[in-house]
Write an enzyme that holds these catalytic residues in place. Structure first.
Site, PDB file in Angstrom:
ATOM      1  N   PHE A 133      50.686 135.102  56.043  1.00 13.71           N
ATOM      2  CA  PHE A 133      51.239 134.255  56.896  1.00 13.71           C
ATOM      3  C   PHE A 133      52.577 134.209  56.453  1.00 13.71           C
ATOM      4  CE2 PHE A 133      53.382 129.831  57.679  1.00 13.71           C
ATOM      5  CZ  PHE A 133      53.287 129.836  59.003  1.00 13.71           C
ATOM      6  N   ASP A 218      56.726 137.656  49.696  1.00 13.32           N
ATOM      7  CA  ASP A 218      56.848 136.182  50.193  1.00 13.32           C
ATOM      8  C   ASP A 218      56.292 135.297  49.485  1.00 13.32           C
ATOM      9  OD1 ASP A 218      56.664 133.719  51.541  1.00 13.32           O
ATOM     10  OD2 ASP A 218      55.814 134.674  53.451  1.00 13.32           O
ATOM     11  N   LYS A 247      60.136 126.305  50.964  1.00 18.55           N
ATOM     12  CA  LYS A 247      59.257 125.259  50.345  1.00 18.55           C
ATOM     13  C   LYS A 247      59.955 124.525  49.355  1.00 18.55           C
ATOM     14  CE  LYS A 247      55.150 125.881  53.116  1.00 18.55           C
ATOM     15  NZ  LYS A 247      54.850 127.291  53.743  1.00 18.55           N
TER      16      LYS A 247
END
Ligand SMILES: *Cc1c(COP(=O)(O)O)cnc(C)c1O
Length: 397
Positions: A133, A218, A247
């Protein structure tokens, strides 16, 4: 007005319970009825210091009074300071700031393609992982390997070759003269906390070196202390060429970063940018967050609470006949024997505990990194109640 019509002006993008959150403090959220919840989602692994930590409210109010947006045409002090802090505490030399994880990953993809055009005869393909993702822009959706995204928003951005996580042979077989990079999450978060093995990550580094490819991590979910080290690559013992952060770096505000080794930084003026990128308001928060994480003992606490949570989940699993516990630090998952993750999270919410079902058969836990030992115990106790009640109602798990 009926309850549901109160939300009708918002586009439907996800199923949400009819709950309106009005306040947050530390590990606790309060809704408009005054009900309190122990929050083990924390804005989706975002609020690394919990809700409304003093260091963030101070950074925001001080910086808001000082300077919010001088435009990306000028340098500003918080962005310089945060870039310095990030490079001093990682293996990278350069930083580009963005507003979301997807945007940071978009930047990583663009940087790799530019590097391929300059140094690899226009190679542009990026090998990514099944179930990976990377975000919800068109390119990052194309890079992602979520099976149920296949067929959505076609035609997708071409140039992403998917292989199975931890399958080094498949990666080797996928490499061609068109390949420029390999991109993956060190732990697949949205897929249900599935770690890439250390051997796999080290193998990828070797393959990248042999074939002159860029290795892109990532770390939007795994970075910024989530796994008990500042970054996941430090645990794997390999250095990627490019890393994205999101985040946790903003502690709850929109901030993300693209980090790269000097040798890879080939953007020229005009290649990359964005109106809000590196704005001092968000960068000031990033500094406050990273400085909190660099305090002695902070990451040690994350590791200790992580062990406490994982051990507690293992006990629950044994007691109630559930599945395996996966993860590290404060990114943990508990596998369920049935596809009732949504029912479990709903029952937990009724009891005042917010958790996430990353998959129908997987619960995910991502509390604040400064969660207390008592709060971890409370989470485990409430979860135990959920499974006891479920068993009494005759539900498996
Ligand atoms: C959340 C996430 C993203 C996307 O970040 P946004 O800020 O939602 O765009 C990308 N990669 C990983 C690994 C993530 O967990």
């Amino acid at each position: 007005m009926s309850e549901s019509s109160a939300f009708d002006s918002l586009m439907t993008i996800t199923k949400r319970p009819p709950i309106v959150m009005v306040a947050g403090q530390g590990s606790w959220l309060t809704d408009s009825n005054g009900k309190r919840y122990l929050d083990f989602i924390q804005g989706w692994a975002v609020n690394c210091l919990g809700h409304a930590p003093a260091v963030i409210t101070q950074a925001l109010s001080q910086q808001a009074a000082q300077l919010i947006s001088p435009s990306p045409a000028f340098y500003n002090q918080p962005a310089i300071r945060l870039a310095d802090l990030l490079t001093a505490n990682s293996c990278f030399e350069r930083v580009f700031f963005a507003n979301s994880g997807a945007e940071a990953n978009e930047g990583a993809i663009k940087l790799a393609r530019k590097w391929g055009s300059l140094h690899k005869q226009g190679a542009y393909e990026i090998i990514t992982m099944v179930n990976g993702f990377h975000g919800r822009t068109l390119a990052t959706m194309s890079a992602s390997g979520k099976p149920h995204w296949q067929g959505l928003f076609e035609p997708k951005v071409p140039g992403f070759i998917k292989v199975g996580l931890n399958d080094l042979e498949a990666v080797t077989a996928a490499i061609s003269e068109r390949t420029v990079a390999i991109m993956l999450e060190p732990v697949q978060g949205e897929a249900g906390v599935i770690p890439a093995s250390q051997l796999f990550l080290q193998g990828l580094r070797q393959l990248a070196d042999q074939h002159q490819l860029l290795l892109i991590f990532d770390e939007v979910q795994t970075g910024m202390g989530r796994l008990g080290s500042l970054f996941a690559y430090q645990q794997a013992g390999v250095e990627p060429d490019i890393m994205s952060l999101g985040k946790g770096i903003g502690g709850g505000v929109p901030l993300a970063a693209l980090l790269a080794k000097e040798a890879v930084c080939c953007f020229e003026p005009g290649d990359q940018g964005g109106t809000y990128n590196g704005n001092p308001l968000m960068a000031a928060v990033g500094c406050a967050v990273l400085e909190a994480m660099l305090q002695p003992g902070f990451l040690e606490q994350v590791r200790e609470r992580g062990v406490q949570l994982a051990n507690g989940l293992r006990k629950l699993s044994t007691r109630h006949g559930l599945g395996e516990v996966r993860g590290s630090g404060l990114l943990q998952a508990l596998a369920l024997p049935a596809n009732n993750g949504d029912a479990v999270t709903e029952a937990a919410r009724e009891l005042g505990l917010i958790i996430n079902a990353a998959r129908p058969d997987t619960l995910r836990f991502m509390p604040a990194l400064n969660v207390s030992a008592d709060e971890v115990d409370t989470c485990l106790r409430l979860l135990d109640q959920v499974f006891v009640a479920g068993a009494e109602m005759g539900c498996p798990a």
